[in-house]
Design an enzyme around this catalytic site. Structure first.
Site, PDB file in Angstrom:
ATOM      1  N   MET A   1      26.387 -12.557  47.289  1.00 38.57           N
ATOM      2  CA  MET A   1      27.495 -13.418  46.922  1.00 38.57           C
ATOM      3  C   MET A   1      26.991 -13.996  45.726  1.00 38.57           C
ATOM      4  O   MET A   1      25.898 -14.742  45.638  1.00 38.57           O
ATOM      5  CB  MET A   1      27.822 -14.266  48.009  1.00 38.57           C
ATOM      6  CG  MET A   1      29.030 -14.927  47.737  1.00 38.57           C
ATOM      7  SD  MET A   1      30.633 -13.975  47.274  1.00 38.57           S
ATOM      8  CE  MET A   1      31.343 -13.536  48.698  1.00 38.57           C
TER       9      MET A   1
ATOM     10  N   ASP B   1      31.768 -12.585  30.136  1.00 35.26           N
ATOM     11  CA  ASP B   1      30.564 -12.564  31.039  1.00 35.26           C
ATOM     12  C   ASP B   1      29.854 -11.257  31.254  1.00 35.26           C
ATOM     13  O   ASP B   1      30.396 -10.133  31.598  1.00 35.26           O
ATOM     14  CB  ASP B   1      31.097 -12.769  32.590  1.00 35.26           C
ATOM     15  CG  ASP B   1      30.269 -13.137  33.658  1.00 35.26           C
ATOM     16  OD1 ASP B   1      29.089 -13.107  33.288  1.00 35.26           O
ATOM     17  OD2 ASP B   1      30.500 -13.275  34.786  1.00 35.26           O
TER      18      ASP B   1
ATOM     19  N   THR C   1      18.318   0.347  27.950  1.00 35.54           N
ATOM     20  CA  THR C   1      19.693  -0.389  27.346  1.00 35.54           C
ATOM     21  C   THR C   1      19.273  -1.632  26.522  1.00 35.54           C
ATOM     22  O   THR C   1      18.128  -2.158  26.857  1.00 35.54           O
ATOM     23  CB  THR C   1      20.255  -0.821  28.583  1.00 35.54           C
ATOM     24  OG1 THR C   1      19.507  -1.654  29.384  1.00 35.54           O
ATOM     25  CG2 THR C   1      20.835   0.317  29.361  1.00 35.54           C
TER      26      THR C   1
ATOM     27  N   ASP D   1      24.678  -2.995  35.486  1.00 37.25           N
ATOM     28  CA  ASP D   1      25.114  -2.320  36.722  1.00 37.25           C
ATOM     29  C   ASP D   1      26.113  -1.336  36.493  1.00 37.25           C
ATOM     30  O   ASP D   1      26.130  -0.307  37.004  1.00 37.25           O
ATOM     31  CB  ASP D   1      25.243  -3.384  38.054  1.00 37.25           C
ATOM     32  CG  ASP D   1      24.506  -4.170  38.185  1.00 37.25           C
ATOM     33  OD1 ASP D   1      23.094  -3.686  38.228  1.00 37.25           O
ATOM     34  OD2 ASP D   1      24.567  -5.456  38.544  1.00 37.25           O
TER      35      ASP D   1
ATOM     36  N   GLU E   1      15.643  -5.184  43.966  1.00 37.85           N
ATOM     37  CA  GLU E   1      16.090  -6.494  44.751  1.00 37.85           C
ATOM     38  C   GLU E   1      15.862  -6.189  46.112  1.00 37.85           C
ATOM     39  O   GLU E   1      16.351  -7.265  46.946  1.00 37.85           O
ATOM     40  CB  GLU E   1      17.460  -7.070  44.497  1.00 37.85           C
ATOM     41  CG  GLU E   1      17.791  -7.398  42.993  1.00 37.85           C
ATOM     42  CD  GLU E   1      19.093  -8.006  42.682  1.00 37.85           C
ATOM     43  OE1 GLU E   1      19.154  -8.986  41.683  1.00 37.85           O
ATOM     44  OE2 GLU E   1      20.099  -7.654  43.394  1.00 37.85           O
TER      45      GLU E   1
ATOM     46  N   GLY F   1      21.567  -3.825  25.222  1.00 33.61           N
ATOM     47  CA  GLY F   1      22.702  -5.074  24.943  1.00 33.61           C
ATOM     48  C   GLY F   1      23.743  -4.437  23.831  1.00 33.61           C
ATOM     49  O   GLY F   1      24.002  -3.324  24.024  1.00 33.61           O
TER      50      GLY F   1
END
Ligand code: RIB
Length: 299
Positions: A11, A237, A210, A243, A138, A212
């Site tokens: 979350m 954002d 990647t 992802d 993660e 940006g």
């Protein structure tokens, strides 16, 4: 099942502020919002939004955040029945500050730490039916290594998004089909500060970096560098843009698109995703990506 994601569900506690605070500094922010996140769940969500079959493997706590994250993924069409709700830990959270079109993220893994080898063995048969398995960093490293190994033995390709970055084992690098770091992560995973093009040529059609606003770059099997620019985006954002890129790249490659087309597809999806606050809120549908792709010319 087409694509499987083994990864985190968090979350995201997202605070918007005029800027990212400096070390040791207190500033006043605008507001706090709760958004579903976690690199694993975000990638699964991106794939489902693009209309491709995806199954999520991971762990959440037996708490309100855990229920919300599972329901949220299910609502977009992802298969969630293999996600384990555990007693021993709370659902993972990420503390995110968004300011000046940038962000900082601190993740507390919680239940994500229970995505261990025992859990993988309970879902192994299902997992190995995928045409591509995606992972990030993660969840515990031994799990990532184990999944790479069993997928390699079963000839199931793996896409590893090495974030947050750590130095990777050469065996693991050999076992994966695609590695998708950003420029900073690329140096960490190889512990190598060589020029980017040298790194790319050493891992043709495997290492996709990647950059940006500069887009994404890869070397083909002849050593030719393919660089596909990002789209001009309205940035609210950038959380989850990487992802979205990974999810869309996986969709395009499993459909058999060539690397150049796949990068264009993934860049376009990622560019669209940054227009809203929250990792998943701006993730586009297939129709939205294709509509925008029509207005772009071939690289
Ligand atoms: O990549 C963005 C994600 O990183 C966030 O959703 C947060 O949960 C962290 O995992």
């Amino acid at each position: 099942m087409k694509i499987a994601v083994v990864g985190s569900l968090n979350m995201d506690l997202t605070v918007t502020a005029p800027r990212i605070p400096l070390k040791g500094e207190t500033i006043l922010g605008h507001e706090l919002q709760y958004h579903p996140g976690g690199k694993g769940a975000n990638q699964a969500f991106a794939i489902a939004r693009l209309g491709t079959d995806v199954t999520m493997f991971g762990c959440v706590g037996k708490d309100a955040f855990g229920n919300q994250l599972v329901d949220n993924l299910k609502s977009t069409g992802a298969e969630t029945k293999w996600i384990k709700q555990i007693d021993q830990a709370k659902t993972g959270i990420a503390l995110i500050t968004v300011g000046e079109h940038d962000n900082t993220i601190v993740v507390v893994p919680g239940a994500n730490s229970y995505v261990d080898i025992n859990y993988i063995n309970t879902v192994k048969d299902e997992l190995l039916q995928a045409s591509l398995v995606m992972m990030q960093l993660e969840i515990p490293s031994p799990t990532v290594q184990y999944v790479c190994q069993i997928c390699h033995e079963a000839n199931v390709p793996v896409m590893l998004n090495p974030a947050p970055a750590i130095l990777l084992d050469q065996d693991l690098i050999n076992q994966v089909s695609y590695l998708t770091p950003n420029e900073h992560e690329a140096q960490i995973i190889f512990n190598d500060t060589s020029a980017l093009e040298d790194l790319l040529r050493r891992h043709p059609e495997k290492l996709v970096v990647t950059r940006g606003a500069l887009g994404a770059i890869v070397a083909d099997n002849t050593g030719h560098i393919i660089s596909v620019p990002a789209i001009d985006a309205v940035v609210v954002d950038t959380t989850g843009a990487g992802d979205t890129f990974n999810g869309a790249l996986a969709v395009a490659l499993t459909e058999g698109q060539n690397m150049s087309k796949a990068l264009q597809f993934a860049n376009t999806a990622a560019g669209l995703s940054v227009s809203k606050l929250g990792a998943q809120s701006g993730m586009p549908t297939r129709a939205e990506v294709e509509e925008l792709l029509k207005t772009r010319s071939d690289p």
